[in-house]
Design a protein around this motif. Structure first.
Motif, PDB file in Angstrom:
ATOM      1  N   MET A   1     -42.698  43.820  35.498  1.00 31.94           N
ATOM      2  CA  MET A   1     -43.215  43.640  34.436  1.00 31.94           C
ATOM      3  C   MET A   1     -43.258  44.886  33.558  1.00 31.94           C
ATOM      4  SD  MET A   1     -46.735  41.963  35.665  1.00 31.94           S
ATOM      5  CE  MET A   1     -47.454  42.115  34.344  1.00 31.94           C
ATOM      6  N   ALA A   2     -43.373  46.074  34.026  1.00 31.78           N
ATOM      7  CA  ALA A   2     -43.403  47.424  33.324  1.00 31.78           C
ATOM      8  C   ALA A   2     -42.017  47.669  32.479  1.00 31.78           C
ATOM      9  CB  ALA A   2     -43.692  48.446  34.175  1.00 31.78           C
ATOM     10  N   ARG A   3     -40.960  47.279  33.275  1.00 28.07           N
ATOM     11  CA  ARG A   3     -39.536  47.575  32.678  1.00 28.07           C
ATOM     12  C   ARG A   3     -39.554  46.255  31.385  1.00 28.07           C
ATOM     13  NH1 ARG A   3     -34.620  45.089  32.855  1.00 28.07           N
ATOM     14  NH2 ARG A   3     -35.163  43.750  34.822  1.00 28.07           N
ATOM     15  N   THR A   4     -39.812  45.270  31.701  1.00 26.54           N
ATOM     16  CA  THR A   4     -39.852  44.311  30.524  1.00 26.54           C
ATOM     17  C   THR A   4     -40.518  44.795  29.377  1.00 26.54           C
ATOM     18  OG1 THR A   4     -39.268  42.479  32.142  1.00 26.54           O
ATOM     19  CG2 THR A   4     -40.110  42.093  29.888  1.00 26.54           C
ATOM     20  N   ALA A   5     -41.872  45.306  29.867  1.00 22.90           N
ATOM     21  CA  ALA A   5     -42.659  45.248  28.417  1.00 22.90           C
ATOM     22  C   ALA A   5     -42.270  46.907  27.764  1.00 22.90           C
ATOM     23  CB  ALA A   5     -44.047  45.929  29.191  1.00 22.90           C
ATOM     24  N   GLU A  28     -36.982  45.116  42.475  1.00 22.72           N
ATOM     25  CA  GLU A  28     -37.637  44.064  41.499  1.00 22.72           C
ATOM     26  C   GLU A  28     -37.861  42.842  42.282  1.00 22.72           C
ATOM     27  OE1 GLU A  28     -35.507  43.839  37.737  1.00 22.72           O
ATOM     28  OE2 GLU A  28     -36.844  45.587  36.943  1.00 22.72           O
ATOM     29  N   GLY A  64     -51.650  44.541  37.582  1.00 23.96           N
ATOM     30  CA  GLY A  64     -50.769  44.524  36.572  1.00 23.96           C
ATOM     31  C   GLY A  64     -50.440  45.738  35.912  1.00 23.96           C
ATOM     32  N   VAL A  65     -49.867  45.685  34.656  1.00 17.96           N
ATOM     33  CA  VAL A  65     -49.639  47.058  34.030  1.00 17.96           C
ATOM     34  C   VAL A  65     -50.075  46.876  32.651  1.00 17.96           C
ATOM     35  CG1 VAL A  65     -47.229  47.473  35.220  1.00 17.96           C
ATOM     36  CG2 VAL A  65     -47.236  46.023  33.106  1.00 17.96           C
ATOM     37  N   ARG A  66     -50.317  48.098  31.825  1.00 23.39           N
ATOM     38  CA  ARG A  66     -50.818  48.023  30.375  1.00 23.39           C
ATOM     39  C   ARG A  66     -49.964  49.010  29.695  1.00 23.39           C
ATOM     40  NH1 ARG A  66     -56.259  50.013  30.850  1.00 23.39           N
ATOM     41  NH2 ARG A  66     -56.765  47.948  31.438  1.00 23.39           N
TER      42      ARG A  66
END
Length: 69
Positions: A1-5, A28, A64-66
Motif C-alpha cells: 500500500m505504501a509503495r503504491t501511495a 509484497e 494501514g498507512v497514511r
C-alpha cells in the motif's frame, strides 16, 4: 500500500532501500525477510512521509498507512 501511495516502482524502492527488486517482490508477497531488511524498507517509507497505522480487524479497521504530506 505504501509503495503504491507514493507512486514508487519496485525498482525505485529497491534502490532506496539498497535491496534487490526480488526482495521487494518477496516482501509484497508476505514472505519472511530478515528483520533488518524489513526495517530498511520501512525506513524508506517513513522518510518519504508514510505513517504506519496499527489496528485490529474487530473495530478500528485494521492496519494501514497514511501519507503525511
Amino acid at each position: 500500500m505504501a509503495r503504491t501511495a507514493l507512486q514508487m516502482s519496485v525498482k525505485e524502492l529497491a534502490e532506496a532501500a539498497t535491496v534487490s527488486t526480488n526482495t521487494i517482490v518477496r516482501f509484497e508477497r508476505g514472505e519472511e525477510l530478515k528483520p533488518r531488511t524489513v526495517a530498511d524498507i520501512r525506513s524508506v517509507f517513513e522518510h518519504a512521509g508514510v505513517t504506519f497505522i496499527d489496528g485490529d480487524y474487530a473495530g478500528s479497521g485494521g492496519p494501514g498507512v497514511r501519507l503525511n504530506k
